[in-house]
Design a protein around this motif. Structure first.
Motif, PDB file in Angstrom:
ATOM      1  N   ALA A  73     -52.077 -79.447 143.201  1.00 37.70           N
ATOM      2  CA  ALA A  73     -53.251 -80.368 143.640  1.00 37.70           C
ATOM      3  C   ALA A  73     -54.195 -80.528 142.721  1.00 37.70           C
ATOM      4  N   LEU A  74     -54.546 -79.573 141.891  1.00 38.94           N
ATOM      5  CA  LEU A  74     -55.580 -79.473 140.804  1.00 38.94           C
ATOM      6  C   LEU A  74     -55.103 -80.583 139.719  1.00 38.94           C
ATOM      7  N   ARG A  75     -53.925 -80.526 139.204  1.00 38.59           N
ATOM      8  CA  ARG A  75     -53.221 -81.259 138.209  1.00 38.59           C
ATOM      9  C   ARG A  75     -53.292 -82.836 138.797  1.00 38.59           C
ATOM     10  N   THR A  76     -53.056 -83.002 139.955  1.00 40.60           N
ATOM     11  CA  THR A  76     -52.937 -84.333 140.502  1.00 40.60           C
ATOM     12  C   THR A  76     -54.318 -84.791 140.793  1.00 40.60           C
ATOM     13  N   ALA A  77     -55.388 -84.059 140.980  1.00 45.60           N
ATOM     14  CA  ALA A  77     -56.802 -84.641 141.157  1.00 45.60           C
ATOM     15  C   ALA A  77     -57.181 -84.802 139.634  1.00 45.60           C
ATOM     16  N   ALA A 279     -69.073 -75.103 153.503  1.00 45.31           N
ATOM     17  CA  ALA A 279     -69.603 -76.390 153.806  1.00 45.31           C
ATOM     18  C   ALA A 279     -69.434 -77.340 152.622  1.00 45.31           C
ATOM     19  N   ALA A 280     -69.419 -76.918 151.323  1.00 47.52           N
ATOM     20  CA  ALA A 280     -69.493 -78.068 150.397  1.00 47.52           C
ATOM     21  C   ALA A 280     -67.809 -78.132 149.890  1.00 47.52           C
ATOM     22  N   VAL A 281     -66.964 -77.037 150.104  1.00 48.27           N
ATOM     23  CA  VAL A 281     -65.406 -77.282 149.682  1.00 48.27           C
ATOM     24  C   VAL A 281     -64.861 -76.471 150.696  1.00 48.27           C
ATOM     25  N   THR A 282     -64.170 -77.089 151.539  1.00 51.41           N
ATOM     26  CA  THR A 282     -63.320 -76.445 152.749  1.00 51.41           C
ATOM     27  C   THR A 282     -62.031 -75.961 152.248  1.00 51.41           C
ATOM     28  N   GLY A 283     -61.370 -76.295 151.077  1.00 49.82           N
ATOM     29  CA  GLY A 283     -59.988 -76.021 150.612  1.00 49.82           C
ATOM     30  C   GLY A 283     -59.983 -74.823 150.097  1.00 49.82           C
ATOM     31  N   THR A 284     -60.048 -73.579 150.666  1.00 47.88           N
ATOM     32  CA  THR A 284     -59.982 -72.374 150.192  1.00 47.88           C
ATOM     33  C   THR A 284     -59.663 -71.450 151.427  1.00 47.88           C
ATOM     34  N   GLY A 285     -59.156 -70.381 150.967  1.00 46.44           N
ATOM     35  CA  GLY A 285     -58.732 -69.439 152.087  1.00 46.44           C
ATOM     36  C   GLY A 285     -59.679 -68.515 152.674  1.00 46.44           C
ATOM     37  N   HIS A 286     -60.858 -68.346 151.980  1.00 44.17           N
ATOM     38  CA  HIS A 286     -62.087 -67.374 152.535  1.00 44.17           C
ATOM     39  C   HIS A 286     -63.113 -68.213 152.824  1.00 44.17           C
ATOM     40  N   TYR A 321     -56.360 -76.880 153.562  1.00 43.86           N
ATOM     41  CA  TYR A 321     -57.455 -76.945 154.403  1.00 43.86           C
ATOM     42  C   TYR A 321     -58.403 -77.865 153.961  1.00 43.86           C
ATOM     43  N   ASP A 322     -58.216 -78.794 153.240  1.00 39.51           N
ATOM     44  CA  ASP A 322     -59.042 -79.824 152.855  1.00 39.51           C
ATOM     45  C   ASP A 322     -58.189 -81.068 152.784  1.00 39.51           C
ATOM     46  N   PRO A 323     -58.186 -81.815 153.977  1.00 41.21           N
ATOM     47  CA  PRO A 323     -57.353 -82.963 154.017  1.00 41.21           C
ATOM     48  C   PRO A 323     -57.973 -84.402 152.998  1.00 41.21           C
ATOM     49  N   THR A 324     -59.137 -83.893 152.789  1.00 38.30           N
ATOM     50  CA  THR A 324     -59.762 -85.094 151.691  1.00 38.30           C
ATOM     51  C   THR A 324     -59.473 -84.932 150.393  1.00 38.30           C
ATOM     52  N   GLY A 325     -59.164 -83.913 150.060  1.00 35.80           N
ATOM     53  CA  GLY A 325     -58.828 -83.672 148.753  1.00 35.80           C
ATOM     54  C   GLY A 325     -60.027 -83.403 147.846  1.00 35.80           C
ATOM     55  N   ALA A 326     -61.068 -83.097 148.372  1.00 35.66           N
ATOM     56  CA  ALA A 326     -62.543 -82.917 147.550  1.00 35.66           C
ATOM     57  C   ALA A 326     -62.408 -81.640 147.036  1.00 35.66           C
ATOM     58  N   THR A 327     -61.925 -80.699 147.537  1.00 39.88           N
ATOM     59  CA  THR A 327     -61.951 -79.348 146.724  1.00 39.88           C
ATOM     60  C   THR A 327     -61.408 -79.410 145.364  1.00 39.88           C
TER      61      THR A 327
END
Length: 358
Positions: A73-77, A279-286, A321-327
């Motif tokens: 995901a990071l490479r794509t972003a 609240a700023a980045v949802t795409g993480t496990g914790h 966990y972040d369908p927006t891809g923002a993380t």
């Protein structure tokens, strides 16, 4: 009816050279970090700039799995920012958040793909990643690791440190852990000695590592009081998230940076993305409450530029966990600014104070 162009003639007149220098849209390009050339590790020669490798492993997740998907995901972003660089060129830029002037200049970057991981065998994964990281770090000036869960940082750091010691015995290696947690656990009932919450402890136990050469930046979660007191008494450096938010990154990190810059030959910087408030980045496990905001993290990396950074990693990005891809976009932008922003200086705008408004 309007006359249609002769499409066959248009196609026949075109050559690849007509389009070669045009920028691509943000979703197009090579699936490597920032569209960098791809290479095989076993065929890689000496790299003067940055080399990139990923460790897509989350075998020690204990909350929400998915960090193994983070490197892809990071490479794509990241391609979005590589393509914007092609559009921006080398104009002088102004950061209207800080008042700093700079230019974007692309360094040499090569992406060797993913290191070997074994999803159900943490120890074999560690062995493979440590060995391959050592080989990569021996060939590259500086290295970026796109890690899965944070347990993999023990392996990538071990490989980096071994390569540094191969160059010259006795080199002193610093470690900066940017994380909401200390990751200083001794043992997990689920995973044993190697897991996402023990990587800092395992690093501190490597022969020759000194507590004063290890810094915990951005901690903000609850922790056992006796463990915290022991870390401080042993000389580990601790910079809480609350201090960064209260005084600013420069004031909070200045003692750490000056200390590590004075005694370390090279420094490894590790980022667990849960240092940011969920609240700023949802795409993480914790899920993190009370963590840093993205602007704080940008400031932290600006201060860390003063260190002799030989390698850095990013970990715990779980895009499911972040369908927006923002993380992934946030981390890609962070790496983009760190790698590509050069020639930073005060442009001298006395009529505009960026910290007081225009």
């Amino acid at each position: 009816m309007d006359h249609l162009p002769d499409f066959a003639e248009l196609a026949a007149r075109a050559t690849p050279a007509d389009f070669r220098d045009d920028p691509l849209p943000g979703w197009a390009g090579l699936g490597t970090l920032f569209g960098a050339p791809a290479a095989r590790l076993d065929e890689l020669g000496q790299v003067d700039g940055w080399a990139v490798a990923a460790v897509p492993f989350d075998g020690t997740a204990s909350s929400r799995p998915g960090a193994a998907e983070g490197p892809r995901a990071l490479r794509t972003a990241s391609v979005v920012f590589a393509n914007s660089l092609a559009s921006l060129g080398t104009w002088e830029m102004l950061d209207t958040r800080t008042g700093e002037a700079f230019r974007y200049v692309a360094p040499q970057v090569v992406d060797v793909g993913d290191l070997h991981v074994y999803p159900t065998d943490t120890f074999r994964t560690y062995q493979a990643v440590a060995a391959e990281s050592r080989s990569l770090c021996a060939r590259a000036g500086r290295v970026i690791f796109l890690n899965g869960d944070h347990s993999t940082t023990f392996a990538t750091f071990s490989g980096f440190r071994a390569a540094q010691l191969d160059r010259a015995a006795g080199r002193r290696i610093g470690f900066v852990n940017i994380d909401h947690h200390f990751d200083f656990g001794r043992w997990s009932a689920l995973h044993g000695a190697l897991y996402h919450g023990s990587n800092s402890r395992r690093i501190s136990e490597l022969p020759g590592m000194r507590p004063e050469d290890i810094a915990f930046v951005g901690v903000g979660d609850t922790t056992r009081f006796d463990q915290f007191r022991s870390l401080v008494e042993q000389g580990f450096q601790v910079v809480p998230a609350a201090r960064i938010m209260r005084t600013g990154a420069d004031a909070a990190l200045r003692p750490v940076v000056e200390r590590l810059a004075a005694v370390c030959d090279a420094v490894y910087v590790s980022l667990d993305i849960d240092v940011l408030d969920t609240a700023a980045v949802t795409g993480t496990g914790h899920v993190t409450m009370g963590g840093l905001q993205v602007a704080h993290l940008l400031d932290v990396y600006e201060v860390l530029r003063e260190l002799p950074i030989g390698a850095l990693d990013v970990a715990e990005i779980a895009p499911r966990y972040d369908p927006t891809g923002a993380t992934a976009q946030v981390v890609a932008r962070l790496l983009f600014e760190f790698l590509f922003r050069t020639g930073r200086h005060d442009p001298g705008l006395p009529h505009w104070r960026f910290d007081e408004g225009g």
